[in-house]
Design an enzyme around this catalytic site. Structure first.
Site, PDB file in Angstrom:
ATOM      1  CB  ILE A   1      -0.934   0.024   1.228  1.00 50.87           C
ATOM      2  CG1 ILE A   1      -1.618  -1.335   1.420  1.00 50.87           C
ATOM      3  CG2 ILE A   1      -1.960   1.128   1.090  1.00 50.87           C
ATOM      4  CD1 ILE A   1      -2.466  -1.787   0.265  1.00 50.87           C
ATOM      5  CD  GLU A   2       4.366   1.616  -3.407  1.00 51.63           C
ATOM      6  OE1 GLU A   2       5.231   2.498  -3.514  1.00 51.63           O
ATOM      7  OE2 GLU A   2       4.577   0.409  -3.633  1.00 51.63           O
TER       8      GLU A   2
END
Length: 520
Positions: free
Chosen positions: A165-166
């Site tokens: 998740i970024e």
């Protein structure tokens, strides 16, 4: 049920052959019990073992043959990335380009996974990544989102899920909440079916650990009662967060140490106390091998070996790398090595591989953390007691004040004061480094003893006397240790400067001052 007592069977004598058979059976049962115990012990040891699995981009061109690993270290892989289908927000796809069935037909993915498994390898599957939408971003129904995750688990019979998740996906708080709720539902369903899954969050870090968005993602996941296998730190692409003169390995070790502190605080928010060992087991490290996306940031083979040593020292839960596709020296026709390639590292590796360097002696398997339940671990106070005789610096006291640069020992670790402090517990769990006046230097080492204060030869300065008045700037010796007066004083012992550095008129000379005097 009760009734007429059974009649005792008539006594029987064993013949010699029967006796030998009985002895053999008994021996076999004893041996089987011993083997079972050994298997149980081995399984317990393996469960605690760190594991290595490199990421591989399923949709990259040219196609990477992960199914024929070039070394034992490359047998376990993290297949990436499952993302939302661009035309159907709750439908999983590989990179937005292939459905699971299309990947099977066009990339022969299912068969290649089976081939890897035939050779003793394992897969984990990663969702998200930098370029596309993680399913939680586009799928607004928690039940549909859970069904999408479950469909991937069922199709590949996978035990380990990784959520990279970024970017915009990470800053989407609504998506973080949906993902957490869906994963809690998935975990509950899989547990009920006897097929538990391990869930990892892979998040960007700075040398100071997770930023506020990363912290929020972990907090939301724990709040939804997801039992996290751990948080995998992307120790790469630090950019402006990399202090001048700090190497990639120094930044990475700093990030992992900070993450350890942050996880402690985040679990304490959920009223869960975890031991240092458990917290380290819930941490992963994923460097970008060779040339990083940020110019000037190069993660070398030497750094890979140092990171492996750090992992083994702390028993960190997992190590990965971006990516197996890139674990080779670039060819002579690849001109600009500062431009990141999907198929080579950008550094001269010779015959060495990053997988072998990072994965050395990491014998665990991804599936070992599936089904592991995180529970409170009450701390035995006696295990934290510090012994002055085996501590290199004074034991921290809540009643003492400490000047910047002062080192102390607390709970078997050495800390250094970043600024003046009094009453601030050195290992107080905080999410951000700026919230504590203490920097963790490292553990007290076996065999250490108190470091003596530097002394000067008798006669270098007058000996302190309680009957003599001393002016500001005058220096004295007290038991051979040199002190300097901060203001006029009489009758105040220099010995008190350790416990009350502010109130005492005396300050001990620094090692640099002593070296200037002695020419050392």
């Amino acid at each position: 049920m009760t009734g007429i007592p059974a009649r005792p069977a008539p006594a029987r004598r064993l013949s010699i052959p029967r006796l030998l058979i009985a002895i053999a059976v008994t021996a076999a049962l004893v041996a089987a019990s011993f083997i079972a115990v050994r298997w149980a012990q081995a399984a317990a040891e393996e469960t605690a073992s760190p594991w290595f699995a490199g990421y591989t981009d399923v949709t990259a061109t040219p196609t990477f043959a992960f199914e024929t690993p070039t070394s034992p270290a490359a047998k376990n892989v993290v297949l990436s990335f499952i993302v939302a289908d661009p035309s159907a927000g709750c439908t999983p796809s590989w990179g937005g380009a292939y459905s699971m069935s299309a990947a099977n037909k066009q990339l022969d993915l299912d068969r290649r996974i089976a081939r890897l498994q035939q050779q003793g390898g394992e897969i984990a599957i990663s969702f998200g990544g930098q370029k596309n939408d993680e399913l939680a971003t586009t799928c607004t129904s928690v039940t549909q989102l859970a069904a999408a995750y479950t469909s991937v688990i069922s199709h590949y019979d996978v035990t380990t899920l990784d959520f990279d998740i970024e970017g915009d996906n990470l800053s989407d708080t609504a998506a973080n909440a949906r993902r957490a709720q869906a994963l809690a539902l998935v975990q509950k369903q899989q547990d009920a079916a006897g097929k538990p899954v391990a869930i990892w969050l892979t998040l960007p870090v700075a040398p100071t650990g997770l930023d506020t968005t990363g912290q929020a993602a972990v907090r939301a996941t724990l709040a939804a009662k997801v039992d996290l296998a751990g948080v995998n730190a992307m120790t790469m692409d630090y950019g402006s967060g990399l202090p001048a003169g700090t190497s990639m390995i120094q930044a990475s070790e700093g990030a992992l140490t900070a993450l350890h502190r942050q996880l402690d605080a985040l679990y304490l928010e959920r009223k869960l106390t975890l031991s240092d060992k458990t917290l380290w087991s819930k941490i992963g490290a994923t460097p970008m091998i060779g040339q990083n996306d940020t110019k000037g940031e190069i993660f070398s083979l030497a750094a890979a070996k140092q990171l492996n040593a750090f992992v083994l020292q702390h028993s960190i839960g997992r190590v990965s790398m971006w990516s197996l596709n890139r674990d080779v020296t670039c060819g002579s026709n690849y001109v600009d090595l500062q431009v990141v390639s999907d198929s080579c590292s950008g550094v001269n590796q010779g015959k060495a591989t990053f997988a072998a360097a990072l994965g050395a002696s990491l014998n665990g398997k991804p599936h070992f953390s599936a089904g592991t339940i995180t529970t409170d671990e009450p701390v035995d106070p006696s295990s934290l007691k510090d012994n002055p005789a085996t501590s290199p610096y004074p034991i921290w006291s809540d009643s003492s004040a400490y000047l910047q640069g002062t080192k102390i020992v607390w709970h078997h670790n050495v800390y250094e004061a970043k600024w003046w402090t009094r009453g601030d517990t050195p290992d107080d769990p905080v999410l951000n480094e700026w919230e504590t006046p203490w920097t963790l230097v490292g553990p007290v080492l076996p065999g250490e003893t108190p470091i003596p204060q530097p002394t000067l030869p008798a006669g270098t300065y007058p000996d302190w006397s309680g009957t003599i008045a001393f002016d500001k700037g005058q220096r004295v010796l007290f038991e051979g240790v040199p002190y300097e007066a901060k203001w006029w004083t009489q009758g105040d012992s220099p010995e008190a400067s350790t416990s009350d550095p502010d109130g005492s008129p005396w300050v001990p000379l620094t090692q640099a001052q002593i070296d200037a005097i002695t020419g050392g």
